[in-house]
Motif scaffolding. Sequence first.
Motif, PDB file in Angstrom:
ATOM      1  N   MET A   2       1.957   1.282  -7.053  1.00 20.16           N
ATOM      2  CA  MET A   2       0.911   0.018  -6.995  1.00 20.16           C
ATOM      3  C   MET A   2      -0.513   0.537  -6.747  1.00 20.16           C
ATOM      4  N   ILE A   3      -1.401   0.304  -7.658  1.00 19.21           N
ATOM      5  CA  ILE A   3      -2.641   0.674  -7.626  1.00 19.21           C
ATOM      6  C   ILE A   3      -3.491  -0.419  -7.836  1.00 19.21           C
ATOM      7  N   GLY A   4      -4.356  -0.588  -6.743  1.00 22.42           N
ATOM      8  CA  GLY A   4      -5.506  -1.649  -7.010  1.00 22.42           C
ATOM      9  C   GLY A   4      -5.046  -2.998  -7.001  1.00 22.42           C
ATOM     10  N   VAL A   5      -3.628  -3.293  -6.406  1.00 18.51           N
ATOM     11  CA  VAL A   5      -3.119  -4.643  -6.691  1.00 18.51           C
ATOM     12  C   VAL A   5      -3.190  -5.279  -5.012  1.00 18.51           C
ATOM     13  N   LEU A   6      -3.039  -4.849  -3.974  1.00 20.00           N
ATOM     14  CA  LEU A   6      -2.847  -5.461  -2.764  1.00 20.00           C
ATOM     15  C   LEU A   6      -4.180  -6.156  -2.427  1.00 20.00           C
ATOM     16  N   GLN A   7      -5.143  -5.656  -2.555  1.00 15.48           N
ATOM     17  CA  GLN A   7      -6.243  -6.280  -2.184  1.00 15.48           C
ATOM     18  C   GLN A   7      -6.717  -7.430  -2.998  1.00 15.48           C
ATOM     19  N   HIS A   8      -5.981  -7.951  -4.062  1.00 15.87           N
ATOM     20  CA  HIS A   8      -6.262  -8.971  -4.732  1.00 15.87           C
ATOM     21  C   HIS A   8      -5.119 -10.024  -4.516  1.00 15.87           C
ATOM     22  N   ILE A   9      -4.441  -9.832  -3.566  1.00 13.27           N
ATOM     23  CA  ILE A   9      -3.494 -10.729  -3.055  1.00 13.27           C
ATOM     24  C   ILE A   9      -3.885 -11.621  -1.882  1.00 13.27           C
ATOM     25  N   GLN A  10      -4.118 -12.851  -1.941  1.00 10.92           N
ATOM     26  CA  GLN A  10      -4.709 -13.435  -0.898  1.00 10.92           C
ATOM     27  C   GLN A  10      -4.052 -14.100   0.228  1.00 10.92           C
ATOM     28  N   ARG A  39      -9.679  -1.942   3.896  1.00  4.94           N
ATOM     29  CA  ARG A  39     -10.734  -2.391   5.120  1.00  4.94           C
ATOM     30  C   ARG A  39     -11.528  -3.470   4.545  1.00  4.94           C
ATOM     31  N   ALA A  40     -11.841  -4.353   5.641  1.00  2.00           N
ATOM     32  CA  ALA A  40     -12.733  -5.386   4.993  1.00  2.00           C
ATOM     33  C   ALA A  40     -14.215  -4.829   4.661  1.00  2.00           C
ATOM     34  N   TYR A  41     -14.545  -5.362   3.467  1.00  7.27           N
ATOM     35  CA  TYR A  41     -15.994  -4.978   3.060  1.00  7.27           C
ATOM     36  C   TYR A  41     -16.905  -5.176   4.121  1.00  7.27           C
ATOM     37  N   SER A  42     -17.018  -5.899   4.503  1.00  4.63           N
ATOM     38  CA  SER A  42     -18.028  -6.430   5.285  1.00  4.63           C
ATOM     39  C   SER A  42     -17.947  -5.521   6.892  1.00  4.63           C
ATOM     40  N   ARG A  71     -18.983  -9.970  -6.416  1.00 10.51           N
ATOM     41  CA  ARG A  71     -17.573  -9.973  -7.015  1.00 10.51           C
ATOM     42  C   ARG A  71     -16.637  -9.428  -6.124  1.00 10.51           C
ATOM     43  N   ILE A  72     -16.919  -8.161  -5.607  1.00 15.15           N
ATOM     44  CA  ILE A  72     -16.049  -7.498  -4.784  1.00 15.15           C
ATOM     45  C   ILE A  72     -15.886  -8.309  -3.293  1.00 15.15           C
ATOM     46  N   LEU A  73     -16.976  -8.899  -2.806  1.00 11.13           N
ATOM     47  CA  LEU A  73     -17.230  -9.415  -1.470  1.00 11.13           C
ATOM     48  C   LEU A  73     -16.281 -11.036  -1.537  1.00 11.13           C
ATOM     49  N   GLU A  74     -16.480 -11.522  -2.752  1.00 15.03           N
ATOM     50  CA  GLU A  74     -15.904 -12.954  -2.863  1.00 15.03           C
ATOM     51  C   GLU A  74     -14.160 -12.731  -3.380  1.00 15.03           C
ATOM     52  N   ALA A  75     -14.190 -11.952  -4.327  1.00 14.95           N
ATOM     53  CA  ALA A  75     -12.757 -11.852  -4.871  1.00 14.95           C
ATOM     54  C   ALA A  75     -11.552 -11.076  -4.314  1.00 14.95           C
ATOM     55  N   ALA A  76     -11.832 -10.286  -3.255  1.00  9.62           N
ATOM     56  CA  ALA A  76     -10.820  -9.038  -2.778  1.00  9.62           C
ATOM     57  C   ALA A  76     -10.604  -9.510  -1.297  1.00  9.62           C
ATOM     58  N   GLU A  95       9.197   3.675   4.916  1.00 10.52           N
ATOM     59  CA  GLU A  95       8.911   4.707   5.722  1.00 10.52           C
ATOM     60  C   GLU A  95       7.294   4.545   6.200  1.00 10.52           C
ATOM     61  N   THR A  96       7.012   5.495   7.094  1.00 11.12           N
ATOM     62  CA  THR A  96       5.757   5.733   7.450  1.00 11.12           C
ATOM     63  C   THR A  96       4.775   6.337   6.500  1.00 11.12           C
ATOM     64  N   PRO A  97       3.644   5.917   6.138  1.00 12.28           N
ATOM     65  CA  PRO A  97       3.108   6.577   4.881  1.00 12.28           C
ATOM     66  C   PRO A  97       2.431   7.449   5.052  1.00 12.28           C
ATOM     67  N   LEU A  98       2.211   8.346   4.156  1.00 11.27           N
ATOM     68  CA  LEU A  98       1.443   9.521   4.374  1.00 11.27           C
ATOM     69  C   LEU A  98       0.172   9.173   3.311  1.00 11.27           C
ATOM     70  N   ARG A  99      -1.082   9.313   3.771  1.00 14.53           N
ATOM     71  CA  ARG A  99      -2.173   9.122   3.201  1.00 14.53           C
ATOM     72  C   ARG A  99      -2.729  10.568   2.601  1.00 14.53           C
ATOM     73  N   PHE A 100      -2.711  10.571   1.331  1.00 15.54           N
ATOM     74  CA  PHE A 100      -3.220  11.669   0.591  1.00 15.54           C
ATOM     75  C   PHE A 100      -4.512  11.855  -0.187  1.00 15.54           C
ATOM     76  N   PHE A 101      -5.146  10.251  -0.112  1.00 10.56           N
ATOM     77  CA  PHE A 101      -6.485  10.316  -0.630  1.00 10.56           C
ATOM     78  C   PHE A 101      -7.299   9.217   0.164  1.00 10.56           C
ATOM     79  N   SER A 102      -8.483   9.316   0.339  1.00 10.29           N
ATOM     80  CA  SER A 102      -9.332   8.314   0.652  1.00 10.29           C
ATOM     81  C   SER A 102     -10.897   8.465   0.231  1.00 10.29           C
ATOM     82  N   SER A 103     -11.605   7.308  -0.053  1.00 13.74           N
ATOM     83  CA  SER A 103     -12.856   7.453  -0.612  1.00 13.74           C
ATOM     84  C   SER A 103     -13.520   5.928  -0.336  1.00 13.74           C
ATOM     85  N   LEU A 104     -14.479   6.131   0.579  1.00 19.95           N
ATOM     86  CA  LEU A 104     -15.276   4.909   1.089  1.00 19.95           C
ATOM     87  C   LEU A 104     -14.170   3.798   1.556  1.00 19.95           C
ATOM     88  N   PHE A 105     -13.910   2.648   0.521  1.00 21.38           N
ATOM     89  CA  PHE A 105     -12.931   1.706   1.245  1.00 21.38           C
ATOM     90  C   PHE A 105     -11.699   1.984   0.531  1.00 21.38           C
TER      91      PHE A 105
END
Length: 118
Positions: A2-10, A39-42, A71-76, A95-105
């Motif tokens: 699931m890539i790029g989905v969760l932040q679009h679920i209100q 994380r919240a953009y603001s 667009r990102i501040l209003e839509a996500a 299970e407890t997730p393992l983060r393997f990548f991060s970049s800005l948000f």
Amino acid sequence: MMIGVLQHIQGEIAKRDLMNELAKRLKVGAPLVLAGNYRAYSSEPLLLAAWAQRWRMHGAGPDEVRAKMDRILEAAEPPRSEEAVAALLAETGFETPLRFFSSLFWGAWITRRAAALL
């Protein structure tokens, strides 16, 4: 995956419902790669500024940068934090997730469907 989905679920309830449905469809031990904003953009003006600078470096003009930012501040509606992502996964049978990548948000995690759904 699931890539790029969760932040679009209100809303938190809708996010939890989606993840519960996903967990029901996976076998125990099945892997899940979850990636998206966490994380919240603001909450991070410096990171927002870096994002805007990246767009400018790739040729975006002031109007395009403003439109992208609006667009990102209003839509996500990303989860509040990385801890909120981990809590959501735990609440919905992973299970407890393992983060393997991060970049800005953005972040990406691997987890597995836990033995028992909550």
